[in-house]
Design a protein around this motif. Structure first.
Motif, short mmCIF file in Angstrom:
data_model
loop_
_atom_site.label_atom_id
_atom_site.label_comp_id
_atom_site.label_asym_id
_atom_site.label_seq_id
_atom_site.Cartn_x
_atom_site.Cartn_y
_atom_site.Cartn_z
N THR A 582 0.82 -1.22 0.00
CA THR A 582 0.00 0.00 0.00
C THR A 582 0.85 1.27 0.00
O THR A 582 0.34 2.37 0.23
N GLY A 583 2.14 1.13 -0.27
CA GLY A 583 3.05 2.28 -0.15
C GLY A 583 2.62 3.46 -1.02
O GLY A 583 2.48 4.59 -0.52
N LEU A 584 2.42 3.26 -2.32
CA LEU A 584 2.04 4.36 -3.20
C LEU A 584 0.63 4.84 -2.90
O LEU A 584 0.35 6.04 -2.91
N SER A 585 -0.27 3.91 -2.60
CA SER A 585 -1.64 4.29 -2.27
C SER A 585 -1.67 5.20 -1.05
O SER A 585 -2.36 6.23 -1.04
N ASP A 586 -0.92 4.85 -0.02
CA ASP A 586 -0.88 5.67 1.19
C ASP A 586 -0.31 7.05 0.90
O ASP A 586 -0.81 8.07 1.42
N PHE A 587 0.76 7.12 0.10
CA PHE A 587 1.37 8.41 -0.21
C PHE A 587 0.39 9.30 -0.98
O PHE A 587 0.25 10.50 -0.66
N VAL A 588 -0.28 8.75 -1.99
CA VAL A 588 -1.20 9.54 -2.81
C VAL A 588 -2.33 10.11 -1.94
O VAL A 588 -2.68 11.30 -2.04
N LEU A 589 -2.92 9.28 -1.08
CA LEU A 589 -4.02 9.75 -0.24
C LEU A 589 -3.55 10.77 0.79
O LEU A 589 -4.27 11.72 1.11
N ALA A 590 -2.33 10.62 1.28
CA ALA A 590 -1.84 11.51 2.33
C ALA A 590 -1.42 12.88 1.79
O ALA A 590 -1.62 13.90 2.46
N TYR A 591 -0.85 12.92 0.58
CA TYR A 591 -0.22 14.16 0.13
C TYR A 591 -0.83 14.78 -1.13
O TYR A 591 -0.59 15.97 -1.40
N LEU A 592 -1.59 14.03 -1.90
CA LEU A 592 -2.15 14.58 -3.13
C LEU A 592 -3.65 14.84 -3.06
O LEU A 592 -4.19 15.55 -3.91
N ASP A 594 -7.16 16.46 -1.85
CA ASP A 594 -7.62 17.76 -1.35
C ASP A 594 -8.00 17.62 0.12
O ASP A 594 -8.78 16.73 0.48
N PRO A 595 -7.48 18.46 1.02
CA PRO A 595 -7.74 18.29 2.45
C PRO A 595 -9.20 18.50 2.84
O PRO A 595 -9.64 18.03 3.89
N VAL A 596 -9.96 19.20 2.01
CA VAL A 596 -11.36 19.47 2.33
C VAL A 596 -12.28 18.42 1.70
O VAL A 596 -13.11 17.80 2.38
N THR A 597 -12.14 18.22 0.38
CA THR A 597 -13.05 17.31 -0.34
C THR A 597 -12.54 15.87 -0.39
O THR A 597 -13.34 14.95 -0.61
N GLY A 598 -11.23 15.69 -0.19
CA GLY A 598 -10.67 14.35 -0.30
C GLY A 598 -10.45 13.91 -1.74
O GLY A 598 -9.98 12.79 -1.98
N LEU A 599 -10.76 14.78 -2.69
CA LEU A 599 -10.61 14.42 -4.10
C LEU A 599 -9.15 14.50 -4.52
O LEU A 599 -8.40 15.38 -4.09
N LEU A 600 -8.76 13.58 -5.38
CA LEU A 600 -7.42 13.58 -5.96
C LEU A 600 -7.39 14.44 -7.21
O LEU A 600 -8.45 14.75 -7.78
N PRO A 601 -6.21 14.89 -7.66
CA PRO A 601 -6.15 15.81 -8.80
C PRO A 601 -6.89 15.30 -10.03
O PRO A 601 -7.58 16.09 -10.70
N TRP A 602 -6.78 14.03 -10.37
CA TRP A 602 -7.45 13.50 -11.57
C TRP A 602 -8.95 13.36 -11.37
O TRP A 602 -9.69 13.31 -12.34
#
Length: 607
Positions: A582-592, A594-602
């Motif tokens: 889960t290394g990449l999954s954890d990094f993407v959710l933690a740092y990419l 949106d802190p308010v909506t939880g949406l990722l850039p894509w």
């Protein structure tokens, strides 16, 4: 021209066209001969004027090794001197017939190549002729094209459905809405037999690129050994304005080949082109086999490839190169592009070359939405020619990029150590990949960086993960499979030999293997079945067997245990799962995210 000569010319032309109609087997519709000759006279006079301008230039050396071009509107109008005339000509191209220059017959469609006209599929019909009909007026049928688009700066391509039984491969185009009995394609110059040629995809020169003092040709049908360089002295290269395979070959200059590998042959340029490459507009090139022992030439291979010299504004000069670019080839993978591009742009990729292999899933619209990331789409209509496409991309990217990565849209770089031990200022992970390759940009020995791939399975999912593959797929096989490479395009071997995963390098340079703890590629190879099954219908690599064929079942390209039909096996969602990662999954959710909506850039870009 006096009236008697005009009458004689008209009568002679009329009888000649009737003879051509019977020999070629085409309907002749009674257009006004006055209209036909006025159009043809205008084009020829205009071409002659351009030809005089061409000869009057004291910058172009004419001598024994120079060109003596055939007087043809399709080639002469493309010269630099006539650009303004051609622009005016194109602005009224709705009034002109659509002249098909070349045709290539594939197993499931016919590719038509048209010069100097911008065409749209919704405005066109493909016109088919019956091959077997005893009467003079043969059966003609129209069908809508599969696609139409611009191909390079000077040509357009139209893909038409494959002809049905009893219909010729000589497919034409007409503008939609016209009467089949009175359509603009009937104005085509029927005396030009070379325009009737249909080349088989099994054996044809399909692309060519100028590269310094050489031309790089892309050829089907040479049957050279895969993954090996071949002897270039077995080949000769030919340059001219005619059509090989037809009766009109025009003036031909012959040179030697200097490299040959797989589907790529590099040829020396004739002196006249080498001296003034910007004048090389629309010169057709081909190759033939040559036996040095018997000193015998085989006939040249049929060719649809033309070289076009660079315009002054296309020369980059001393502009700064991008540090890191990426090239890939896709077929119907538009939905995967956003996550792949936006994630790797975060890692520092600055330029993208997307080679589109006949997609029909709206990829043009997706790439337009991603233009902010410096993404360009290159139409690559040549099926099962991925290695050649990557060679083509290496040439195209060389003047723009220090490094070019060649990997697929389901492959994502991950930095296990760096993502877990974040240091310094700035955003976590930003420009990691760019910084990694930049460390070797001044190296005197390293020209390629190889990174191992871990193959991920469906990870228990039955539908495509909403947050993307980097978050959804978290279970993989234990051992890595294969690798992918980032190369310095200016340090590749001149043969441009590659095996998709890596290139042959110039003598004196080597590759570097990155250790897994520093960098690895997460290859989301075995996705949910609805996504994965598309692999059964098309494999883009030249030397990879299509999965529906009962051949080479043990290849690593195939999924273990699958047959030749796209039938979901039992427990597919639980397969290929040996290690939860889960290394990449954890990094993407933690740092990419949106802190308010939880949406990722894509995800945000879709909104």
């Amino acid at each position: 021209m006096d009236s008697s000569s005009s009458s004689s010319s008209s009568s002679s032309s009329s009888s000649e066209q009737k003879r051509k109609r019977k020999r070629v087997g085409r309907p002749y519709y009674h257009y006004s001969q006055a209209h036909y000759f006025s159009l043809r006279s205008f084009v020829l006079c205009l071409s002659f004027l351009v030809f005089l301008l061409f000869l009057s230039s004291d910058r172009f050396p004419l001598g024994p090794a120079s060109f003596h071009p055939v007087l043809k509107a399709s080639t002469l109008l493309s010269s630099t001197s006539s650009s303004s005339i051609l622009d005016s000509f194109n602005s009224n191209n709705q009034l002109l017939p659509i002249l098909v220059n070349d045709r290539v017959l594939f197993p499931d469609h016919v590719l038509l190549i048209v010069s100097n006209q911008v065409l749209r599929a919704r405005d066109l019909d493909c016109v088919y002729y019956s091959k077997f009909n005893g009467s003079d007026d043969e059966v003609v049928r129209a069908r809508p094209p599969l696609s139409a688009e611009q191909y390079g700066a000077f040509r357009s391509i139209v893909r038409c459905p494959a002809p049905e039984a009893n219909y010729s491969g000589v497919v034409d185009l007409r503008r939609r809405g016209g009467d089949l009995a009175e359509s603009d394609w009937s104005l085509r110059v029927k005396s030009n037999q070379s325009s009737q040629a249909v080349y088989s995809w099994e054996k044809v020169v399909y692309e060519a690129v100028l590269d310094g003092d050489t031309a790089v040709l892309f050829v089907k049908g040479l049957n050279l050994r895969p993954h090996k360089r071949s002897d270039p002295t077995r080949f000769r290269c030919h340059f001219g304005f005619g059509n090989w395979g037809g009766e009109n070959e025009g003036f031909v200059l012959t040179t030697e080949a200097v490299t040959a590998a797989q589907e790529v042959v590099r040829c020396l340029l004739p002196r006249s082109i080498k001296n003034m490459p910007e004048r090389a507009q629309g010169i057709r090139v081909t190759v033939s086999r040559y036996s040095s022992r018997a000193r015998v030439h085989e006939p040249p291979i049929g060719s649809v490839a033309k070289i076009y010299g660079p315009k002054a504004e296309e020369v980059r000069g001393d502009k700064r190169k991008y540090e890191l670019c990426v090239c890939t080839m896709v077929w119907n993978q538009a939905q995967a592009l956003r996550e792949w591009i936006e994630y790797h742009a975060w890692l520092g990729v600055e330029r993208w070359f997307i080679y589109d292999n006949n997609s029909d899933d709206g990829i043009e619209d997706v790439i337009k939405e991603l233009e902010f990331y410096n993404v360009s789409r290159q139409s690559w209509p040549w099926i099962k020619a991925q290695e050649a496409g990557f060679s083509h991309c290496a040439l195209k990217a060389r003047d723009e990029c220090n490094w070019v990565g060649f990997f697929d849209v389901d492959e994502f770089f991950y930095f296990p150590y760096g993502f877990r031990h974040l240091k310094g200022k700035g955003f976590p992970g930003q420009n990691y990949l760019k910084s990694m390759v930049a460390n070797f940009s001044s190296s005197k020995t390293i020209a390629e960086i190889r990174t191992d791939c871990h193959s991920f399975g469906p990870s228990g999912l039955s539908s495509h993960p909403e947050q993307g593959v980097t978050v959804g797929y978290t279970c993989r096989l234990r051992s890595p499979e294969r690798h992918k490479s980032i190369v310095r395009p200016d340090l590749l071997d001149s043969s441009l030999l590659n095996v998709v995963h890596h290139f042959l390098l110039r003598e004196g340079f080597r590759h570097l293997n990155v250790i897994e703890s520093r960098a690895v590629i997460n290859h989301y190879k075995y996705q949910v079945w609805d996504t994965f099954k598309a692999k059964f219908y098309r494999r883009v690599a030249t030397y990879v067997v299509d999965w529906q064929k009962d051949q080479n079942k043990g290849s690593k390209d195939r999924a273990p245990g699958l047959g030749t039909e796209a039938i979901e096996p039992p427990n597919w969602r639980l397969r290929f799962c040996e290690v939860w990662d889960t290394g990449l999954s954890d990094f993407v959710l933690a740092y990419l995210a949106d802190p308010v909506t939880g949406l990722l850039p894509w995800q945000r870009s879709l909104l």
